[in-house]
Design a protein around this motif. Sequence first.
Motif, PDB file in Angstrom:
ATOM      1  N   SER A  79       6.130   6.750  10.431  1.00  0.00           N
ATOM      2  CA  SER A  79       4.771   6.563   9.913  1.00  0.00           C
ATOM      3  C   SER A  79       4.430   5.093   9.950  1.00  0.00           C
ATOM      4  N   PHE A  80       3.265   4.793  10.475  1.00  0.00           N
ATOM      5  CA  PHE A  80       2.832   3.408  10.606  1.00  0.00           C
ATOM      6  C   PHE A  80       1.788   3.131   9.530  1.00  0.00           C
ATOM      7  N   THR A  81       2.240   2.659   8.381  1.00  0.00           N
ATOM      8  CA  THR A  81       1.309   2.328   7.297  1.00  0.00           C
ATOM      9  C   THR A  81       1.594   0.937   6.757  1.00  0.00           C
ATOM     10  N   LEU A  82       0.547   0.348   6.202  1.00  0.00           N
ATOM     11  CA  LEU A  82       0.657  -0.981   5.604  1.00  0.00           C
ATOM     12  C   LEU A  82       0.116  -0.927   4.183  1.00  0.00           C
ATOM     13  N   MET A  83       0.598  -1.825   3.331  1.00  0.00           N
ATOM     14  CA  MET A  83       0.021  -1.963   1.988  1.00  0.00           C
ATOM     15  C   MET A  83      -0.693  -3.307   1.948  1.00  0.00           C
ATOM     16  N   VAL A  84      -1.940  -3.310   1.463  1.00  0.00           N
ATOM     17  CA  VAL A  84      -2.690  -4.564   1.355  1.00  0.00           C
ATOM     18  C   VAL A  84      -3.007  -4.841  -0.122  1.00  0.00           C
ATOM     19  N   ASP A  85      -3.304  -6.103  -0.409  1.00  0.00           N
ATOM     20  CA  ASP A  85      -3.482  -6.502  -1.806  1.00  0.00           C
ATOM     21  C   ASP A  85      -4.941  -6.366  -2.290  1.00  0.00           C
ATOM     22  N   ARG A  86      -5.631  -5.472  -1.706  1.00  0.00           N
ATOM     23  CA  ARG A  86      -6.995  -5.174  -2.173  1.00  0.00           C
ATOM     24  C   ARG A  86      -7.069  -3.686  -2.504  1.00  0.00           C
ATOM     25  N   GLY A  87      -7.763  -3.381  -3.612  1.00  0.00           N
ATOM     26  CA  GLY A  87      -7.871  -1.986  -4.019  1.00  0.00           C
ATOM     27  C   GLY A  87      -9.277  -1.639  -4.459  1.00  0.00           C
ATOM     28  N   SER A  88      -9.360  -0.590  -5.267  1.00  0.00           N
ATOM     29  CA  SER A  88     -10.673  -0.097  -5.705  1.00  0.00           C
ATOM     30  C   SER A  88     -11.421  -1.153  -6.520  1.00  0.00           C
ATOM     31  N   GLU A  89     -10.686  -1.986  -7.249  1.00  0.00           N
ATOM     32  CA  GLU A  89     -11.344  -3.049  -8.027  1.00  0.00           C
ATOM     33  C   GLU A  89     -12.055  -4.058  -7.132  1.00  0.00           C
ATOM     34  N   ASP A  90     -11.624  -4.108  -5.871  1.00  0.00           N
ATOM     35  CA  ASP A  90     -12.243  -5.031  -4.909  1.00  0.00           C
ATOM     36  C   ASP A  90     -13.312  -4.316  -4.063  1.00  0.00           C
ATOM     37  N   GLY A  91     -13.548  -3.055  -4.358  1.00  0.00           N
ATOM     38  CA  GLY A  91     -14.560  -2.324  -3.610  1.00  0.00           C
ATOM     39  C   GLY A  91     -14.005  -1.559  -2.430  1.00  0.00           C
ATOM     40  N   VAL A  92     -12.711  -1.518  -2.317  1.00  0.00           N
ATOM     41  CA  VAL A  92     -12.086  -0.795  -1.196  1.00  0.00           C
ATOM     42  C   VAL A  92     -12.109   0.696  -1.490  1.00  0.00           C
ATOM     43  N   ARG A  93     -12.474   1.484  -0.471  1.00  0.00           N
ATOM     44  CA  ARG A  93     -12.510   2.927  -0.637  1.00  0.00           C
ATOM     45  C   ARG A  93     -11.743   3.602   0.491  1.00  0.00           C
ATOM     46  N   LYS A  94     -11.436   4.855   0.282  1.00  0.00           N
ATOM     47  CA  LYS A  94     -10.725   5.629   1.301  1.00  0.00           C
ATOM     48  C   LYS A  94     -11.551   5.652   2.594  1.00  0.00           C
ATOM     49  N   ASP A  95     -10.884   5.590   3.724  1.00  0.00           N
ATOM     50  CA  ASP A  95     -11.477   5.616   5.069  1.00  0.00           C
ATOM     51  C   ASP A  95     -12.174   4.324   5.472  1.00  0.00           C
ATOM     52  N   ASP A  96     -12.057   3.287   4.643  1.00  0.00           N
ATOM     53  CA  ASP A  96     -12.606   1.995   5.063  1.00  0.00           C
ATOM     54  C   ASP A  96     -11.825   1.486   6.283  1.00  0.00           C
ATOM     55  N   PRO A  97     -12.522   1.008   7.298  1.00  0.00           N
ATOM     56  CA  PRO A  97     -11.799   0.457   8.460  1.00  0.00           C
ATOM     57  C   PRO A  97     -11.134  -0.879   8.133  1.00  0.00           C
ATOM     58  N   VAL A  98     -10.031  -1.091   8.792  1.00  0.00           N
ATOM     59  CA  VAL A  98      -9.288  -2.350   8.607  1.00  0.00           C
ATOM     60  C   VAL A  98      -9.175  -3.013   9.974  1.00  0.00           C
ATOM     61  N   ILE A  99      -9.578  -4.257  10.033  1.00  0.00           N
ATOM     62  CA  ILE A  99      -9.563  -4.972  11.318  1.00  0.00           C
ATOM     63  C   ILE A  99      -8.968  -6.367  11.122  1.00  0.00           C
ATOM     64  N   ASN A 100      -8.757  -7.056  12.223  1.00  0.00           N
ATOM     65  CA  ASN A 100      -8.462  -8.498  12.144  1.00  0.00           C
ATOM     66  C   ASN A 100      -9.214  -9.192  13.280  1.00  0.00           C
ATOM     67  N   ALA A 101      -8.943 -10.452  13.491  1.00  0.00           N
ATOM     68  CA  ALA A 101      -9.704 -11.218  14.488  1.00  0.00           C
ATOM     69  C   ALA A 101      -9.529 -10.673  15.896  1.00  0.00           C
ATOM     70  N   GLU A 102      -8.419  -9.972  16.135  1.00  0.00           N
ATOM     71  CA  GLU A 102      -8.160  -9.463  17.485  1.00  0.00           C
ATOM     72  C   GLU A 102      -8.840  -8.117  17.726  1.00  0.00           C
ATOM     73  N   GLY A 103      -8.823  -7.281  16.676  1.00  0.00           N
ATOM     74  CA  GLY A 103      -9.422  -5.973  16.885  1.00  0.00           C
ATOM     75  C   GLY A 103      -9.081  -5.005  15.772  1.00  0.00           C
ATOM     76  N   VAL A 104      -9.030  -3.715  16.157  1.00  0.00           N
ATOM     77  CA  VAL A 104      -8.834  -2.639  15.178  1.00  0.00           C
ATOM     78  C   VAL A 104      -7.389  -2.597  14.703  1.00  0.00           C
ATOM     79  N   VAL A 105      -7.202  -2.468  13.378  1.00  0.00           N
ATOM     80  CA  VAL A 105      -5.845  -2.344  12.809  1.00  0.00           C
ATOM     81  C   VAL A 105      -5.622  -0.904  12.355  1.00  0.00           C
ATOM     82  N   GLY A 106      -6.547  -0.343  11.593  1.00  0.00           N
ATOM     83  CA  GLY A 106      -6.371   1.020  11.094  1.00  0.00           C
ATOM     84  C   GLY A 106      -7.448   1.355  10.101  1.00  0.00           C
ATOM     85  N   ARG A 107      -7.149   2.311   9.229  1.00  0.00           N
ATOM     86  CA  ARG A 107      -8.121   2.660   8.195  1.00  0.00           C
ATOM     87  C   ARG A 107      -7.375   2.955   6.901  1.00  0.00           C
ATOM     88  N   VAL A 108      -8.120   2.775   5.785  1.00  0.00           N
ATOM     89  CA  VAL A 108      -7.520   2.987   4.468  1.00  0.00           C
ATOM     90  C   VAL A 108      -7.364   4.477   4.229  1.00  0.00           C
TER      91      VAL A 108
END
Lengths: 273, 158
Positions: free
Chosen positions: A131-160
């Motif tokens: 399984s390819f998953t990551l944990m990030v230090d932002r959560g619901s208190e920061d406005g993050v919701r399920k299915d939010d896309p995750v990207i970086n300067a290069e391109g697509v990383v995944g989704r929450v």
Amino acid sequence: MVKLFRPHPLVVLIPLLIAQLAILSLQVRNSEGTTLLRRATLLAISPFLLAANTGENFVGSVWNEYVSLREIRNENESLKEKIQAMNLESNRVLSSLRQAGQWQALLELRGQLSFQTKTARIIGRSPSFLSFTLMVDRGSEDGVRKDDPVINAEGVVGRVISVFPRTAEVHVILDSDAAAGSLLSRTHLQGVISGTGTSFLKLNYVLNQEDVQVGDKVVTSGLDNVFPKDLTVGRVVRVRQGESVFKEIDVLPVVDFTRLETVLVVVNLRPRS
Amino acid sequence: MIEFLKVVVITLVAVFSQLLLTKHLEYFYLLDIPLIAVVYFGTYKGRIESCVIGGVIGLIQDSISGLPLGMNGFSKTLLGYMSASASRRLVLERFGMLLGLMLVLSLTDSTIKLVLFLGTGLTIPTRYAMATLLQALLSTPPGAAAMVGLTKLDRWRE
């Protein structure tokens, strides 16, 4: 009749000869002024002296080697410790530089994007290769919701996929269950990019008769209602005619997932105010 | 006692006759009279007595010849032992056998002295090296003859 003790003639002869030599040696001096007796004595004991000296040298040499080896070993251990410390420091500096680079790129990207994002630091990775998953230090208190896309300067990383108050779990695009609506930027042919569980992606649903070339850039189409349009996904590295009506297209992602440390979570696809 | 006096007399005669003869006639140094005396004592005395007598004769010879003390002493000690050992195994009644023994012992004497010269690091004058070898050869016939004479004298005395 009492038989007198009579020694063996050699018992008399040998001391007599030695005595004669001793007398001779007391008078005869060689050119260096050494008497024969001293010379003979030295000659007799010199092998033992030599052996003792050799032995002493050997023991001394072994001892010196041992001491040297100990010193070298201590020095070696000390140097190893220093190297480890320097490596750690070097890695820390490189990591900081890399992180700073990623932050800078993200900030630049953030400035260019028209939608709201949150920068996030990766604080954990799934230990399993399945399984390819990551944990990030932002959560619901920061406005993050399920299915939010995750990207970086290069391109697509995944989704929450899971949200917690201060953290979130990100499903990386490489996972075999991950997918995103995509298109080939050169021809605007649409398809669906999906993970394979390896370091490559697969572009699906592109017909065999379509023009796809190695090196073609794959971007998000925005039709899946998850990822914004025109985010880079990767480049085509292999194209084959499929057994069904669709081509088999291998895509190499542009994101280097092994060095990923910071990402942007797209918290709102609506344009920023 | 008589035997002791005999040893003393023969020893002194051998050593001083060598000295006196050489003094008046230079070439007498080619005859090693003390060597003849040592071999003579070895022919009828035991090995211990022979090497002791040989050693004493050698030391006296050294003291009057000017050679380092012990040079002839060493050589004559060994020769006394050798001549006594040889007389136990060889029949020395025959002149030829006596001559052969004398030659071997004379050459041994010369060789030992040359070796001692080399061993002591002294430079050997070529003249001396030649002379000592010549001495061995020249001492043999008169030595053998002298021993026959002395033996006959002993028998006559008995």
